[in-house]
Enzyme design. Structure first.
Site, short mmCIF file in Angstrom:
data_model
loop_
_atom_site.label_atom_id
_atom_site.label_comp_id
_atom_site.label_asym_id
_atom_site.label_seq_id
_atom_site.Cartn_x
_atom_site.Cartn_y
_atom_site.Cartn_z
N ASP A 1 0.70 -1.27 -0.20
CA ASP A 1 0.03 -0.34 -0.02
C ASP A 1 1.13 1.19 -0.01
O ASP A 1 1.96 1.73 -0.67
CB ASP A 1 -0.75 0.02 1.38
CG ASP A 1 -2.19 0.69 1.52
OD1 ASP A 1 -3.32 1.14 0.21
OD2 ASP A 1 -1.59 1.92 1.95
N TYR B 1 -1.76 11.44 1.78
CA TYR B 1 -2.70 11.71 0.56
C TYR B 1 -2.37 12.92 -0.04
O TYR B 1 -2.66 13.37 -0.67
CB TYR B 1 -4.37 11.03 0.87
CG TYR B 1 -4.46 9.61 0.63
CD1 TYR B 1 -4.34 9.12 -0.49
CD2 TYR B 1 -3.77 9.34 2.42
CE1 TYR B 1 -4.87 7.64 0.14
CE2 TYR B 1 -4.39 7.68 2.42
CZ TYR B 1 -4.72 6.96 1.21
OH TYR B 1 -4.43 5.74 1.77
N HIS C 1 -6.90 -6.63 -0.54
CA HIS C 1 -6.22 -5.55 -1.08
C HIS C 1 -5.02 -5.26 0.45
O HIS C 1 -3.67 -5.69 0.37
CB HIS C 1 -6.39 -4.70 -0.60
CG HIS C 1 -5.44 -3.63 -0.78
ND1 HIS C 1 -4.82 -2.46 -1.23
CD2 HIS C 1 -4.94 -2.32 0.92
CE1 HIS C 1 -3.85 -1.29 -0.94
NE2 HIS C 1 -3.72 -1.66 0.10
#
Length: 343
Positions: free
Chosen positions: A138, A249, A312
């Site tokens: 990730d 982010y 994921h």
């Protein structure tokens, strides 16, 4: 995507706000976090911050370094720490801003990939090593791609799980608008304060939705216990940790709008010579597994494996399969290097 599910629960929240706002006090790490079977707990100063980490195995053996993603901590690598400690010095840090590591708060750009990559470089040196087998998932994967490009001599082997190189991500998103739909949840992360508040509702219920929910959680539910969830809740609920995690982010707008935002990848899409293994969960709802095989544009020596019945959260959802693939690939690469050396 789980955070959008929480937004959809607004009527329920308004009906019983006390329940939504009540949180458990988590002053001390949960027992699973402190389980000595995972490794020894340490901290080290590097790149101007303190990084907390768990390590196991003989310090004289090669370093295998693990980088976790969002919203995780070193604990995501518990199965790999135990499995690989016989042949490697295995080390899993809390990334900058997470868990017990430092949380700089002067600027959102304290969490830019450039700084995160420098953290990794300095961390390897602080541990007394010159290079490592770098394993990442990730957001840790995004950082690992940068490390492998900037500091190639420090990466002996690269293993990235469920995280595309940004150049691959942007090209794929141009041609497959469905990936933009998958990534729409990131738009909410660019708003200040509201995502942190939403994540904290129902005693950090976001964590349960992400790791164990029907949409984005692990496929093999027995692999994510209540004790495991409690570790991740404790980590993300520490003062400032949620904001720090979201700042990863916030300093890269191209993640949510690669068609319009300035590209971080465009100036970094150099070819990697380090042997690279890309692993992907077939059931990843955030990142299309079709991207896995597209990394030949940035990797000269590439191996790709897509794991079925896997979300994921690949190294936690299918730890045995993941470990076996990693081990077989590492042994094959080691054997190949030995043959070349003899020739």
């Amino acid at each position: 995507m789980a955070i959008l599910s929480v937004v959809g629960m607004l009527p329920k929240i308004l009906k019983n706000p006390r329940k939504a706002l009540t949180k458990k006090k988590r002053n001390l790490p949960p027992p699973a976090y402190l389980n000595p079977s995972w490794g020894q707990h340490h901290s080290v100063q590097c790149n101007g911050i303190q990084l907390y980490y768990v390590a196991a195995g003989d310090p004289e053996k090669p370093l295998m370094l693990f980088l976790h993603g969002f919203p995780e901590c070193w604990y995501s690598w518990r199965h790999q720490l135990r499995y690989f400690s016989e042949n490697y010095r295995v080390v899993a840090p809390d990334m900058r801003g997470y868990g017990r590591s430092s949380r700089p708060s002067s600027s959102v750009f304290d969490y830019h990939p450039d700084k995160l990559a420098k953290d990794v470089r300095c961390f390897i040196q602080a541990l007394g090593y010159e290079k490592c087998v770098l394993v990442a998932h990730d957001w840790g994967g995004l950082v690992a791609w940068v490390v492998a490009e900037r500091y190639q001599s420090m990466v002996d082997r690269l293993i990235v799980m469920d995280c595309p190189h940004l150049a691959v991500y942007e090209d794929f998103s141009w041609e497959n608008k469905s990936q933009l739909v998958r990534s729409k949840y990131i738009l909410l992360f660019y708003v200040w304060y509201i995502p942190e508040f939403i994540m904290s509702l129902y005693d950090w219920g976001f964590v349960g939705l992400v790791f164990a929910g029907k949409q984005s959680g692990v496929v093999n539910k027995e692999r994510m216990t209540e004790d495991d969830l409690e570790v991740f809740k404790w980590s993300i609920s520490r003062r400032g940790a949620a904001t720090a995690a979201l700042n990863y982010y916030r300093c890269l707008p191209s993640l949510s709008a690669p068609l319009f935002a300035p590209s971080f990848a465009s100036r970094k899409a150099s070819s990697l010579t380090v042997p690279t293994l890309v692993l992907w969960g077939e059931n990843d709802t955030a990142l299309d597994c079709k991207m896995a095989k597209l990394h030949d544009k940035v990797c000269e020596d590439l191996t790709v494996r897509v794991i079925p019945s896997c979300s994921h959260w690949i190294q936690q959802d299918q730890p045995d399969v993941t470990n076996q693939i990693m081990r077989a690939w590492l042994e094959a690469k080691e054997s190949g290097s030995s043959s070349e050396a003899k020739a």
